[in-house]
Design a protein around this motif. Structure first.
Motif, PDB file in Angstrom:
ATOM      1  N   GLY A   7       0.777  -1.242  -0.148  1.00  0.00           N
ATOM      2  CA  GLY A   7      -0.055  -0.123  -0.107  1.00  0.00           C
ATOM      3  C   GLY A   7       0.933   1.255   0.039  1.00  0.00           C
ATOM      4  N   GLN A   8       2.118   1.083   0.768  1.00  0.00           N
ATOM      5  CA  GLN A   8       2.724   2.469   0.647  1.00  0.00           C
ATOM      6  C   GLN A   8       3.335   2.776  -0.606  1.00  0.00           C
ATOM      7  OE1 GLN A   8       3.283   4.664   3.549  1.00  0.00           O
ATOM      8  NE2 GLN A   8       1.279   3.434   4.084  1.00  0.00           N
ATOM      9  N   ALA A   9       3.584   1.466  -1.425  1.00  0.00           N
ATOM     10  CA  ALA A   9       4.165   1.706  -2.399  1.00  0.00           C
ATOM     11  C   ALA A   9       3.224   2.012  -3.798  1.00  0.00           C
ATOM     12  CB  ALA A   9       5.112   0.537  -2.854  1.00  0.00           C
ATOM     13  N   LYS A  10       2.086   1.998  -3.353  1.00  0.00           N
ATOM     14  CA  LYS A  10       0.947   2.226  -4.262  1.00  0.00           C
ATOM     15  C   LYS A  10       0.730   1.211  -5.176  1.00  0.00           C
ATOM     16  CE  LYS A  10       1.164   7.049  -3.754  1.00  0.00           C
ATOM     17  NZ  LYS A  10       1.852   8.214  -4.259  1.00  0.00           N
ATOM     18  N   ASN A  11       0.959  -0.130  -4.812  1.00  0.00           N
ATOM     19  CA  ASN A  11       0.901  -1.134  -5.393  1.00  0.00           C
ATOM     20  C   ASN A  11      -0.281  -1.876  -5.267  1.00  0.00           C
ATOM     21  OD1 ASN A  11       1.189  -3.749  -6.906  1.00  0.00           O
ATOM     22  ND2 ASN A  11       3.478  -3.936  -6.472  1.00  0.00           N
ATOM     23  N   TRP A  12      -1.330  -1.598  -5.830  1.00  0.00           N
ATOM     24  CA  TRP A  12      -2.740  -1.766  -5.630  1.00  0.00           C
ATOM     25  C   TRP A  12      -3.076  -3.152  -5.698  1.00  0.00           C
ATOM     26  CZ3 TRP A  12      -3.261   1.378  -1.837  1.00  0.00           C
ATOM     27  CH2 TRP A  12      -2.854   2.704  -1.856  1.00  0.00           C
ATOM     28  N   THR A  13      -2.423  -3.590  -6.821  1.00  0.00           N
ATOM     29  CA  THR A  13      -2.520  -5.417  -7.250  1.00  0.00           C
ATOM     30  C   THR A  13      -2.028  -5.983  -6.157  1.00  0.00           C
ATOM     31  OG1 THR A  13      -2.559  -4.684  -9.433  1.00  0.00           O
ATOM     32  CG2 THR A  13      -1.969  -7.094  -9.012  1.00  0.00           C
ATOM     33  N   LEU A  14      -0.822  -5.967  -5.605  1.00  0.00           N
ATOM     34  CA  LEU A  14       0.013  -6.727  -4.892  1.00  0.00           C
ATOM     35  C   LEU A  14      -0.773  -6.369  -3.286  1.00  0.00           C
ATOM     36  CD1 LEU A  14       2.150  -8.481  -3.524  1.00  0.00           C
ATOM     37  CD2 LEU A  14       3.691  -6.380  -3.331  1.00  0.00           C
ATOM     38  N   ALA A  98      10.001  -0.059   9.658  1.00  0.00           N
ATOM     39  CA  ALA A  98      11.026  -0.282   9.014  1.00  0.00           C
ATOM     40  C   ALA A  98      10.597  -1.437   8.086  1.00  0.00           C
ATOM     41  CB  ALA A  98      12.288  -0.839  10.073  1.00  0.00           C
ATOM     42  N   ALA A  99      11.496  -1.472   6.907  1.00  0.00           N
ATOM     43  CA  ALA A  99      11.240  -2.582   5.811  1.00  0.00           C
ATOM     44  C   ALA A  99      11.768  -3.959   6.337  1.00  0.00           C
ATOM     45  CB  ALA A  99      11.747  -2.211   4.411  1.00  0.00           C
ATOM     46  N   ASN A 100      10.971  -4.959   6.332  1.00  0.00           N
ATOM     47  CA  ASN A 100      11.437  -6.198   6.840  1.00  0.00           C
ATOM     48  C   ASN A 100      11.708  -7.358   5.774  1.00  0.00           C
ATOM     49  OD1 ASN A 100      11.344  -5.687   9.525  1.00  0.00           O
ATOM     50  ND2 ASN A 100       9.064  -5.591   9.635  1.00  0.00           N
ATOM     51  N   TYR A 101      11.681  -6.908   4.417  1.00  0.00           N
ATOM     52  CA  TYR A 101      11.543  -7.818   3.472  1.00  0.00           C
ATOM     53  C   TYR A 101      12.763  -7.064   2.504  1.00  0.00           C
ATOM     54  CZ  TYR A 101       7.880 -10.103   5.412  1.00  0.00           C
ATOM     55  OH  TYR A 101       6.943 -10.922   6.122  1.00  0.00           O
ATOM     56  N   PRO A 102      14.075  -7.130   2.732  1.00  0.00           N
ATOM     57  CA  PRO A 102      14.664  -6.457   1.645  1.00  0.00           C
ATOM     58  C   PRO A 102      14.996  -6.946   0.442  1.00  0.00           C
ATOM     59  CG  PRO A 102      16.105  -7.726   3.475  1.00  0.00           C
ATOM     60  CD  PRO A 102      14.571  -7.613   3.650  1.00  0.00           C
ATOM     61  N   ASP A 103      14.487  -8.396   0.286  1.00  0.00           N
ATOM     62  CA  ASP A 103      14.441  -9.308  -0.960  1.00  0.00           C
ATOM     63  C   ASP A 103      13.275  -9.076  -1.765  1.00  0.00           C
ATOM     64  OD1 ASP A 103      12.987 -10.751   0.754  1.00  0.00           O
ATOM     65  OD2 ASP A 103      13.447 -12.519   0.078  1.00  0.00           O
ATOM     66  N   GLN A 104      12.110  -8.149  -1.535  1.00  0.00           N
ATOM     67  CA  GLN A 104      10.993  -8.059  -2.245  1.00  0.00           C
ATOM     68  C   GLN A 104      10.955  -6.653  -2.536  1.00  0.00           C
ATOM     69  OE1 GLN A 104       7.569  -9.756  -0.662  1.00  0.00           O
ATOM     70  NE2 GLN A 104       6.193  -9.036  -2.344  1.00  0.00           N
ATOM     71  N   ASP A 105      10.528  -6.545  -4.015  1.00  0.00           N
ATOM     72  CA  ASP A 105      10.192  -4.993  -4.284  1.00  0.00           C
ATOM     73  C   ASP A 105       8.802  -4.811  -4.385  1.00  0.00           C
ATOM     74  OD1 ASP A 105      10.155  -2.628  -5.879  1.00  0.00           O
ATOM     75  OD2 ASP A 105      11.131  -3.344  -7.568  1.00  0.00           O
ATOM     76  N   PHE A 106       8.445  -3.800  -3.717  1.00  0.00           N
ATOM     77  CA  PHE A 106       6.948  -3.586  -3.340  1.00  0.00           C
ATOM     78  C   PHE A 106       6.265  -2.693  -4.430  1.00  0.00           C
ATOM     79  CE2 PHE A 106       8.278  -5.411   0.578  1.00  0.00           C
ATOM     80  CZ  PHE A 106       7.375  -6.216   0.652  1.00  0.00           C
ATOM     81  N   ARG A 107       7.160  -1.963  -5.155  1.00  0.00           N
ATOM     82  CA  ARG A 107       6.765  -1.047  -6.450  1.00  0.00           C
ATOM     83  C   ARG A 107       5.930  -1.756  -7.329  1.00  0.00           C
ATOM     84  NH1 ARG A 107      12.611   1.419  -7.873  1.00  0.00           N
ATOM     85  NH2 ARG A 107      12.940  -0.898  -7.664  1.00  0.00           N
TER      86      ARG A 107
END
Length: 108
Positions: A7-14, A98-107
């Motif tokens: 949601g913060q990345a505005k990736n509404w599909t995800l 804080a970001a807890n998933y450094p291996d996932q791109d949320f954009r």
């Protein structure tokens, strides 16, 4: 957490996907533990949590970051109310800071 970052990345599909995952998790818990300490899990979710999920869903469908942030915060508070009602006040959920998933791109 992934729902929040989507949601913060505005990736509404995800975000919609992650909200559906949360719904599925709640359904699985209800099937696995239908009654806990004389409290119906499904009734607790229905009375405390379900409306908050609907509000998050509406924010996702509206693609509204401000509405999403507010709805996610309210849903988080509802998690804690539910935990307290089930005699687990030590399970405290917070909005991620804080970001807890450094291996996932949320954009998107």
């Amino acid at each position: 957490i992934k729902l929040y970052f989507a949601g913060q990345a505005k990736n509404w599909t995800l975000a919609a996907f992650e909200l559906n995952e949360l719904r599925g998790a709640m359904a699985r818990i209800g099937r696995t533990i239908p009654t806990y300490r004389n409290v119906s899990f499904d009734m607790a979710v229905a009375s405390i949590f379900a409306d908050k999920i609907k509000t998050v869903d509406a924010a996702i469908k509206a693609a509204d970051p401000a509405q999403f942030g507010a709805a996610y915060g309210e849903m988080t508070q509802a998690c804690n109310v539910c935990h307290q009602s089930l005699e687990h006040p030590f399970l405290k959920i917070t909005v991620p800071d804080a970001a807890n998933y450094p291996d996932q791109d949320f954009r998107p």
